[in-house]
Design a protein around this motif. Structure first.
Motif, mmCIF file in Angstrom:
data_model
loop_
_atom_site.group_PDB
_atom_site.id
_atom_site.type_symbol
_atom_site.label_atom_id
_atom_site.label_comp_id
_atom_site.label_asym_id
_atom_site.label_seq_id
_atom_site.Cartn_x
_atom_site.Cartn_y
_atom_site.Cartn_z
ATOM 1 N N HIS A 1 -1.155 1.112 -10.394
ATOM 2 C CA HIS A 1 0.083 1.175 -9.395
ATOM 3 C C HIS A 1 0.103 0.036 -8.273
ATOM 4 O O HIS A 1 1.209 -0.328 -7.785
ATOM 5 C CB HIS A 1 -0.380 2.478 -8.559
ATOM 6 N N TRP A 2 -0.999 -0.691 -7.702
ATOM 7 C CA TRP A 2 -0.889 -1.655 -7.018
ATOM 8 C C TRP A 2 -0.334 -3.016 -7.664
ATOM 9 O O TRP A 2 0.697 -3.321 -6.749
ATOM 10 C CB TRP A 2 -2.444 -2.154 -6.563
ATOM 11 N N GLU B 1 -5.350 3.237 -9.989
ATOM 12 C CA GLU B 1 -5.045 2.568 -8.632
ATOM 13 C C GLU B 1 -4.617 1.287 -8.962
ATOM 14 O O GLU B 1 -3.631 0.666 -8.174
ATOM 15 C CB GLU B 1 -6.514 2.693 -7.968
ATOM 16 N N GLN B 2 -5.113 0.335 -9.871
ATOM 17 C CA GLN B 2 -4.913 -1.171 -10.059
ATOM 18 C C GLN B 2 -3.641 -1.308 -10.530
ATOM 19 O O GLN B 2 -2.796 -2.124 -10.177
ATOM 20 C CB GLN B 2 -5.979 -2.036 -10.923
ATOM 21 N N TRP C 1 2.166 6.348 -7.078
ATOM 22 C CA TRP C 1 0.934 7.164 -7.479
ATOM 23 C C TRP C 1 1.584 8.593 -7.296
ATOM 24 O O TRP C 1 1.458 9.363 -8.320
ATOM 25 C CB TRP C 1 -0.386 7.279 -6.547
ATOM 26 N N ARG D 1 -0.014 11.878 -9.380
ATOM 27 C CA ARG D 1 -1.278 11.545 -8.674
ATOM 28 C C ARG D 1 -2.520 11.397 -9.861
ATOM 29 O O ARG D 1 -3.583 12.010 -9.878
ATOM 30 C CB ARG D 1 -1.687 12.678 -7.632
ATOM 31 N N TYR E 1 1.042 4.038 -2.954
ATOM 32 C CA TYR E 1 0.943 5.303 -2.972
ATOM 33 C C TYR E 1 2.307 6.172 -3.530
ATOM 34 O O TYR E 1 1.949 7.132 -4.109
ATOM 35 C CB TYR E 1 0.787 5.728 -1.484
ATOM 36 N N LYS F 1 0.643 -1.279 -0.026
ATOM 37 C CA LYS F 1 0.077 0.095 -0.088
ATOM 38 C C LYS F 1 1.094 1.203 0.066
ATOM 39 O O LYS F 1 0.683 2.462 -0.876
ATOM 40 C CB LYS F 1 -1.031 -0.058 1.213
#
Length: 62
Positions: free
Chosen positions: A29-30, A26-27, A16, A21, A13, A9
């Motif tokens: 970056h995860w 999100e996916q 990101w 940003r 972040y 996590k």
């Protein structure tokens, strides 16, 4: 949350933020964070928890 998930996590972040940003990634970056954490291996988790002795200190011999 286990420490591995917390590390992922935190890394997602950081990715990101580094990429400005962007919304809706999100996916991506995860997934990138998971790959990076897995590449570090299980030893990185133990090392990150322990202080690094001698780093950033000057030697008195010299």
């Amino acid at each position: 949350m286990d420490s591995r998930e917390a590390r992922i996590k935190r890394r997602a972040y950081e990715i990101w933020e580094r990429e400005g940003r962007p919304a809706g990634r999100e996916q991506e970056h995860w997934d990138q964070a998971v790959q990076e954490i897995e590449a570090e291996g299980p030893e990185a988790e133990r090392v990150s928890a322990a202080p690094m002795v001698g780093v950033g200190t000057k030697s008195s011999s010299g």
